[in-house]
Design a protein around this motif. Structure first.
Motif, short mmCIF file in Angstrom:
data_model
loop_
_atom_site.label_atom_id
_atom_site.label_comp_id
_atom_site.label_asym_id
_atom_site.label_seq_id
_atom_site.Cartn_x
_atom_site.Cartn_y
_atom_site.Cartn_z
N UNK A 1 0.46 -1.06 0.10
CA UNK A 1 0.04 -0.14 0.19
C UNK A 1 0.80 1.56 -0.33
N UNK A 2 0.45 1.97 -1.09
CA UNK A 2 1.29 3.59 -1.16
C UNK A 2 0.25 4.64 -0.19
N UNK A 3 1.39 5.04 1.02
CA UNK A 3 0.33 5.75 2.07
C UNK A 3 0.17 6.88 0.99
N UNK A 4 -0.54 7.45 1.26
CA UNK A 4 -1.64 8.78 0.99
C UNK A 4 -1.58 8.76 -0.61
N UNK A 5 -1.85 7.42 -1.28
CA UNK A 5 -1.24 7.16 -2.93
C UNK A 5 -0.72 7.70 -2.95
N UNK A 6 -0.45 7.40 -4.90
CA UNK A 6 1.09 7.50 -5.60
C UNK A 6 1.41 8.76 -6.08
N UNK A 7 2.26 9.05 -4.64
CA UNK A 7 2.68 10.79 -4.73
C UNK A 7 4.27 9.82 -4.02
N UNK A 8 4.91 11.38 -4.70
CA UNK A 8 6.22 10.78 -4.67
C UNK A 8 6.38 11.33 -3.00
N UNK A 9 7.37 10.49 -2.38
CA UNK A 9 7.62 11.22 -0.71
C UNK A 9 8.21 12.57 -0.62
N UNK A 10 8.11 12.89 0.35
CA UNK A 10 8.59 14.41 0.84
C UNK A 10 10.67 14.59 0.80
N UNK A 11 11.02 13.95 1.31
CA UNK A 11 11.90 14.12 1.45
C UNK A 11 12.83 12.47 1.21
N UNK B 1 -7.63 0.82 1.46
CA UNK B 1 -7.03 1.91 0.64
C UNK B 1 -6.38 0.01 -0.18
N UNK B 2 -5.78 -0.39 0.49
CA UNK B 2 -5.36 -2.04 -1.00
C UNK B 2 -6.31 -2.34 -1.51
N UNK B 3 -7.71 -2.36 -1.37
CA UNK B 3 -8.67 -2.24 -2.66
C UNK B 3 -9.18 -1.16 -3.15
N UNK B 4 -8.26 -0.13 -2.14
CA UNK B 4 -9.05 1.39 -3.87
C UNK B 4 -6.87 1.33 -4.68
N UNK B 5 -6.62 0.97 -4.35
CA UNK B 5 -5.25 0.55 -5.47
C UNK B 5 -4.92 -0.72 -5.82
N UNK B 6 -5.97 -1.11 -5.96
CA UNK B 6 -5.73 -2.53 -6.48
C UNK B 6 -5.17 -4.48 -6.07
N UNK B 7 -4.52 -3.58 -4.79
CA UNK B 7 -3.60 -4.89 -4.17
C UNK B 7 -4.58 -5.99 -4.20
N UNK B 8 -5.46 -5.99 -3.81
CA UNK B 8 -6.83 -6.71 -3.13
C UNK B 8 -8.01 -6.85 -4.31
N UNK B 9 -8.55 -8.29 -4.24
CA UNK B 9 -9.78 -7.12 -4.71
C UNK B 9 -11.34 -7.38 -4.29
N UNK B 10 -11.01 -7.84 -3.16
CA UNK B 10 -11.78 -8.00 -2.43
C UNK B 10 -12.16 -6.87 -1.63
N UNK B 11 -13.92 -6.63 -2.22
CA UNK B 11 -14.33 -5.44 -1.46
C UNK B 11 -14.14 -5.48 -0.25
#
Length: 520
Positions: A77-87, A499-509
């Motif tokens: 899981x990417x925390x906060x979505x697929x964004x680049x880390x701040x540091x 979050x895993x469901x939103x990011x397609x990591x798991x398929x089960x809602x």
């Protein structure tokens, strides 16, 4: 990402209640410190008796569940979505290490192993245990500052905050920990206000304590080394310098002052450790660390769930558990704030595995060196510790190190930076908790940085009793905070699955209604 706006009235309510409570504490301490200390001691004993077993179980369950999430597919899981880390990763790890280890790790790294070496912990007191006094002392210290402690400060709780803030747009406040239970209503619910207030009071108490202790430690050190009178004036001057440092750091923000100070702290700590290992008792430290880790891992469960000596537990394990739990919500905000773009696996590995191992080695190096010199000349470290407490322990150890004329001032500087990195990050977190802003106004950060310093100055005026009373009080505040953190044992995995469901990591809602639907 749209974050909900907070009313000025709500901000004033939280600030007024939390700040007002600190003011009331200072007033009561000023007029009758002895009576207030008596009340705090009674509350301290009651809290440990009622909540102690719960804390032990919660700490263990929190670590196990966090490791399961981090080491399975949920770790992607990417925390906060697929964004680049701040540091950069180094700066991120440096901020985590310095913020969470903080001044407590410096004060206790020299003192706690020596305490346990002189008086063997109950679990290892049996002569037939087969565990050496050195290994027992370090293993018990590792228990208090290792995997359980670190996991409590920013794993499952941080996952809930990340989901509520970055994915659902709630303001970044301690009340977001209740979002899985109350949904959007948590923004205006009285339980949310209560959660914010008790979290701010707990972390302020836990931060003011090390700030005050630093002034007493440096005052003691200057008296021992230079002959200066360890008066209130000297302590106040030291406190003023410390407050200036961490206020400037907090005012410049996470991406500047806080990261810079933390990075400098890590570099200095590594250099000092290298000197100790190369010029000091390096072989003894490495052997002690490995043996201590072996005992720590072998007896991990007995130490975590040990209930055989209530008095000892209250002054050691449960005191630390209360301290760390009290920090929990605000640390969750801070970790969530700096970890956007990181994977859940990175978070768990950094907070629950890597940081504890580094901390344990730090304790083995400083505390192990103290034990080495104590074995060579009995009383050289334990004597000052028994006579003058925590401030004397670190000074006694560093005075025995090679290149003492260099190491003593260097460790004093390191201690100042360690405490400053706690002061700046907690001032920032409190400002976030009150404003709800991802990046709170500079004036708010400065206000809380100065407020903590002012409270410490007033309590120092009353002697160490005021600071000690505040330190004990954080255990009492941990009682309501632990109820706030209790649900993360099941809401953390729920939010991770969402979050895993939103990011397609798991398929089960997610099963049943969504969090938002269940609260409407």
């Amino acid at each position: 990402m749209k974050v909900s706006n907070l009313s000025f009235t709500e901000q004033r309510l939280v600030a007024g209640l939390s700040g007002g409570f600190l003011l009331l504490f200072v007033i009561l301490a000023f007029f009758d410190l002895q009576r207030m200390t008596q009340w705090i001691n009674q509350g301290f004993a009651w809290t440990l008796d009622v909540f102690g077993p719960l804390w032990q179980v919660w700490m263990l369950a929190n670590l196990v569940i966090a490791l399961v999430l981090g080491l399975t597919r949920y770790g992607d899981i990417r925390l906060g979505g697929a964004v680049a880390p701040d540091s950069s990763t180094f700066r991120w790890l440096a901020v985590i290490m310095c913020t969470l280890l903080a001044g407590g790790g410096v004060f206790w790294s020299a003192a706690e192993p020596m305490y346990h070496f002189v008086t063997t912990p109950p679990l290892f007191a049996d002569a037939d245990s087969g565990v050496s006094a050195v290994s027992a002392a370090l293993a018990q210290s590792f228990m208090h500052w290792g995997f359980l402690a670190w996991a409590a400060l920013g794993t499952l709780s941080a996952i809930v905050v990340v989901y509520a803030h970055y994915h659902k747009g709630l303001a970044m406040r301690p009340r977001t920990l209740l979002y899985p239970l109350l949904g959007d209503k948590v923004e205006s619910h009285w339980l949310g206000t209560l959660a914010d207030v008790v979290s701010i009071i707990a972390v302020a108490a836990g931060t003011i304590g090390p700030i005050g202790f630093l002034a007493t430690q440096l005052g003691f050190s200057f008296e021992a080394l230079l002959g200066w009178d360890n008066s209130y004036g000297l302590q106040l001057a030291i406190l003023g310098g410390l407050v200036l440092i961490y206020t400037l750091s907090a005012s410049t923000g996470i991406d500047k002052g806080i990261q810079w100070l933390s990075s400098a702290n890590v570099v200095l700590a590594v250099v000092l450790l290298a000197i100790i290992l190369l010029a000091g008792p390096g072989n003894f430290i490495i052997d002690a660390f490995l043996n201590g880790m072996g005992v720590y891992l072998q007896d991990f469960m007995p130490m975590a769930l040990n209930r055989q000596d209530d008095a000892w537990l209250g002054w050691w394990t449960l005191f630390f558990w209360g301290w760390f739990i009290g920090y929990g919500p605000m640390m969750a905000l801070f970790i969530a704030r700096i970890s956007r773009g990181r994977s859940l696996r990175e978070l768990v590995m950094a907070v629950a595995i890597m940081a504890p191992l580094v901390t344990n080695f730090w304790f083995a190096s400083i505390g192990g060196a103290g034990i080495f010199y104590e074995q060579a000349a009995a009383g050289v470290v334990s004597g000052p510790l028994q006579e003058s407490g925590l401030p004397a322990a670190l000074l006694a150890v560093t005075q025995q190190l090679p290149l003492a004329e260099l190491m003593v001032p260097a460790f004093l500087v390191l201690t100042v930076i360690f405490v400053a990195t706690t002061g700046d990050s907690m001032a920032y977190s409190i400002a976030m908790a009150i404003s709800g802003d991802h990046t709170p106004r500079t004036s708010q950060r400065i206000f809380w940085a100065l407020t903590m310093g002012l409270v410490a100055a007033v309590l120092l005026r009353m002697g160490e009793g005021g600071i000690n009373a505040l330190q004990s009080f954080i255990v009492i505040t941990a009682a309501p905070v632990s109820l706030l953190l209790l649900p993360v044992l099941w809401t953390g995995p729920r939010m991770a699955h969402a979050m895993a469901y939103e990011q397609g990591i798991v398929t089960e809602a997610p099963r049943g209604k969504t969090v938002s639907e269940s609260a409407t």
